[in-house]
Design a protein around this motif. Structure first.
Motif, mmCIF file in Angstrom:
data_model
loop_
_atom_site.group_PDB
_atom_site.id
_atom_site.type_symbol
_atom_site.label_atom_id
_atom_site.label_comp_id
_atom_site.label_asym_id
_atom_site.label_seq_id
_atom_site.Cartn_x
_atom_site.Cartn_y
_atom_site.Cartn_z
ATOM 1 N N GLY A 87 0.778 -1.267 0.044
ATOM 2 C CA GLY A 87 -0.043 -0.031 -0.036
ATOM 3 C C GLY A 87 0.995 1.115 0.023
ATOM 4 N N TYR A 88 0.139 2.304 0.087
ATOM 5 C CA TYR A 88 0.882 3.796 -0.152
ATOM 6 C C TYR A 88 1.829 4.089 0.993
ATOM 7 C CZ TYR A 88 2.205 8.476 -0.187
ATOM 8 O OH TYR A 88 2.919 9.658 -0.325
ATOM 9 N N MET A 89 1.193 3.428 2.154
ATOM 10 C CA MET A 89 1.967 3.785 3.564
ATOM 11 C C MET A 89 3.174 2.816 3.728
ATOM 12 S SD MET A 89 0.961 6.373 4.955
ATOM 13 C CE MET A 89 1.731 6.606 6.480
ATOM 14 N N GLN A 90 2.822 1.537 3.319
ATOM 15 C CA GLN A 90 4.005 0.600 3.377
ATOM 16 C C GLN A 90 5.111 0.853 2.176
ATOM 17 O OE1 GLN A 90 1.564 -3.051 2.523
ATOM 18 N NE2 GLN A 90 1.682 -3.763 4.540
ATOM 19 N N SER A 91 4.505 1.376 1.181
ATOM 20 C CA SER A 91 5.622 1.559 0.271
ATOM 21 C C SER A 91 6.495 2.781 0.826
ATOM 22 C CB SER A 91 5.012 2.083 -1.196
ATOM 23 O OG SER A 91 4.347 1.040 -1.660
ATOM 24 N N MET A 92 6.065 3.772 1.479
ATOM 25 C CA MET A 92 6.623 5.001 1.852
ATOM 26 C C MET A 92 7.604 4.487 2.941
ATOM 27 S SD MET A 92 6.124 7.673 0.301
ATOM 28 C CE MET A 92 6.685 8.897 1.331
ATOM 29 N N ARG A 93 7.193 3.487 3.751
ATOM 30 C CA ARG A 93 7.779 3.000 5.241
ATOM 31 C C ARG A 93 9.132 2.183 4.718
ATOM 32 N NH1 ARG A 93 5.589 -0.349 10.395
ATOM 33 N NH2 ARG A 93 7.494 -0.500 11.520
ATOM 34 N N TYR A 94 8.688 1.213 3.890
ATOM 35 C CA TYR A 94 9.779 0.230 3.659
ATOM 36 C C TYR A 94 10.546 0.432 2.511
ATOM 37 C CZ TYR A 94 7.246 -2.453 6.945
ATOM 38 O OH TYR A 94 6.340 -2.914 8.027
ATOM 39 N N VAL A 95 10.087 1.203 1.343
ATOM 40 C CA VAL A 95 10.855 1.524 0.126
ATOM 41 C C VAL A 95 11.552 3.162 0.101
ATOM 42 C CG1 VAL A 95 10.913 1.155 -2.152
ATOM 43 C CG2 VAL A 95 9.591 -0.396 -0.843
ATOM 44 N N ILE A 96 10.646 3.795 0.147
ATOM 45 C CA ILE A 96 10.830 5.282 -0.110
ATOM 46 C C ILE A 96 11.730 5.974 0.975
ATOM 47 C CG2 ILE A 96 10.206 7.395 -0.846
ATOM 48 C CD1 ILE A 96 9.578 5.289 -2.771
ATOM 49 N N VAL A 97 11.162 5.836 2.255
ATOM 50 C CA VAL A 97 11.896 6.647 3.216
ATOM 51 C C VAL A 97 13.289 6.098 3.653
ATOM 52 C CG1 VAL A 97 11.714 7.114 5.834
ATOM 53 C CG2 VAL A 97 9.696 7.325 4.230
ATOM 54 N N PRO A 98 13.407 4.640 3.587
ATOM 55 C CA PRO A 98 14.714 4.379 4.061
ATOM 56 C C PRO A 98 15.832 4.767 2.992
ATOM 57 C CG PRO A 98 13.421 2.641 4.490
ATOM 58 C CD PRO A 98 12.417 3.704 3.835
ATOM 59 N N GLN A 99 15.413 4.747 1.651
ATOM 60 C CA GLN A 99 16.173 5.331 0.620
ATOM 61 C C GLN A 99 16.489 7.115 0.903
ATOM 62 O OE1 GLN A 99 15.375 4.164 -3.410
ATOM 63 N NE2 GLN A 99 14.246 2.503 -2.408
ATOM 64 N N ALA A 100 15.506 7.623 1.031
ATOM 65 C CA ALA A 100 15.413 9.047 1.453
ATOM 66 C C ALA A 100 16.688 9.487 2.477
ATOM 67 C CB ALA A 100 14.239 9.743 1.392
ATOM 68 N N VAL A 101 16.560 8.577 3.586
ATOM 69 C CA VAL A 101 17.231 8.845 4.509
ATOM 70 C C VAL A 101 18.792 8.669 4.277
ATOM 71 C CG1 VAL A 101 17.792 7.910 6.927
ATOM 72 C CG2 VAL A 101 15.540 8.201 6.544
ATOM 73 N N ARG A 102 18.960 7.655 3.516
ATOM 74 C CA ARG A 102 20.155 7.033 3.246
ATOM 75 C C ARG A 102 20.825 8.233 2.478
ATOM 76 N NH1 ARG A 102 21.491 1.017 1.869
ATOM 77 N NH2 ARG A 102 23.550 2.179 1.407
ATOM 78 N N ARG A 103 20.207 9.147 1.524
ATOM 79 C CA ARG A 103 20.498 10.091 0.676
ATOM 80 C C ARG A 103 20.635 11.645 1.535
ATOM 81 N NH1 ARG A 103 17.646 9.660 -5.176
ATOM 82 N NH2 ARG A 103 18.367 7.637 -5.781
ATOM 83 N N VAL A 104 19.999 11.540 2.608
ATOM 84 C CA VAL A 104 19.991 12.814 3.279
ATOM 85 C C VAL A 104 20.940 12.940 4.197
ATOM 86 C CG1 VAL A 104 18.264 14.344 4.837
ATOM 87 C CG2 VAL A 104 17.396 13.520 2.790
ATOM 88 N N ILE A 105 21.424 11.774 5.106
ATOM 89 C CA ILE A 105 22.270 11.813 6.088
ATOM 90 C C ILE A 105 23.657 12.560 5.929
ATOM 91 C CG2 ILE A 105 23.556 10.523 7.553
ATOM 92 C CD1 ILE A 105 21.081 8.737 8.222
ATOM 93 N N PRO A 106 24.418 12.142 4.689
ATOM 94 C CA PRO A 106 25.565 12.810 4.534
ATOM 95 C C PRO A 106 25.443 14.330 4.357
ATOM 96 C CG PRO A 106 25.325 10.665 3.235
ATOM 97 C CD PRO A 106 24.209 11.065 3.791
ATOM 98 N N PRO A 107 24.818 14.785 3.583
ATOM 99 C CA PRO A 107 24.748 16.261 3.231
ATOM 100 C C PRO A 107 24.231 17.048 4.441
ATOM 101 C CG PRO A 107 23.380 15.351 1.650
ATOM 102 C CD PRO A 107 23.727 14.278 2.676
ATOM 103 N N LEU A 108 23.357 16.227 5.387
ATOM 104 C CA LEU A 108 22.802 16.931 6.572
ATOM 105 C C LEU A 108 24.122 17.113 7.498
ATOM 106 C CD1 LEU A 108 20.139 18.158 7.874
ATOM 107 C CD2 LEU A 108 19.772 15.649 8.527
#
Length: 117
Positions: free
Chosen positions: A19-40
């Motif tokens: 579902g949308y929330m599962q997709s965000m939780r398990y797929v999108i957000v983990p990838q986004a966090v991995r991309r955001v941590i170094p510049p942050l």
């Protein structure tokens, strides 16, 4: 960070039956966090380095930073060692942070550090 993830990732997750929330939780957000941590983390290190500029931007009398303490020591004793000590103090703070950022970036690149959503 979320906007930097390709649209196909959401489509693939939805195609797998998530579902949308599962997709965000398990797929999108983990990838986004991995991309955001170094510049942050880099921004955090830059912020620490830029605190020495506070003295020039206006610092109230009650607030003190490392450069202000060095300036006061220099004005009392006319010894430039206080400025050197201030510079070393900033190095003591920033060098470990830079090493931490480098370590985290290496771990993220190698896939050893997972993002917890």
């Amino acid at each position: 960070g979320i906007q930097s993830i390709e649209r196909g990732q959401m489509e693939a997750a939805r195609g797998l039956g998530l579902g949308y929330m599962q997709s965000m939780r398990y797929v999108i957000v983990p990838q986004a966090v991995r991309r955001v941590i170094p510049p942050l983390m880099n921004e955090f290190v830059i912020l620490i380095k830029d605190t020495s500029l506070i003295a020039f931007l206006g610092l109230s009398y009650a607030q003190r930073d490392l450069f202000t303490v060095g300036s006061q020591g220099y004005s009392q004793f006319f010894n430039a060692t206080f400025y050197v000590a201030s510079g070393l103090g900033y190095l003591v703070v920033t060098l470990p942070l830079i090493r931490l950022v480098t370590w985290v970036e290496k771990r993220l690149r190698s896939g050893l550090l997972g993002a917890v959503a």
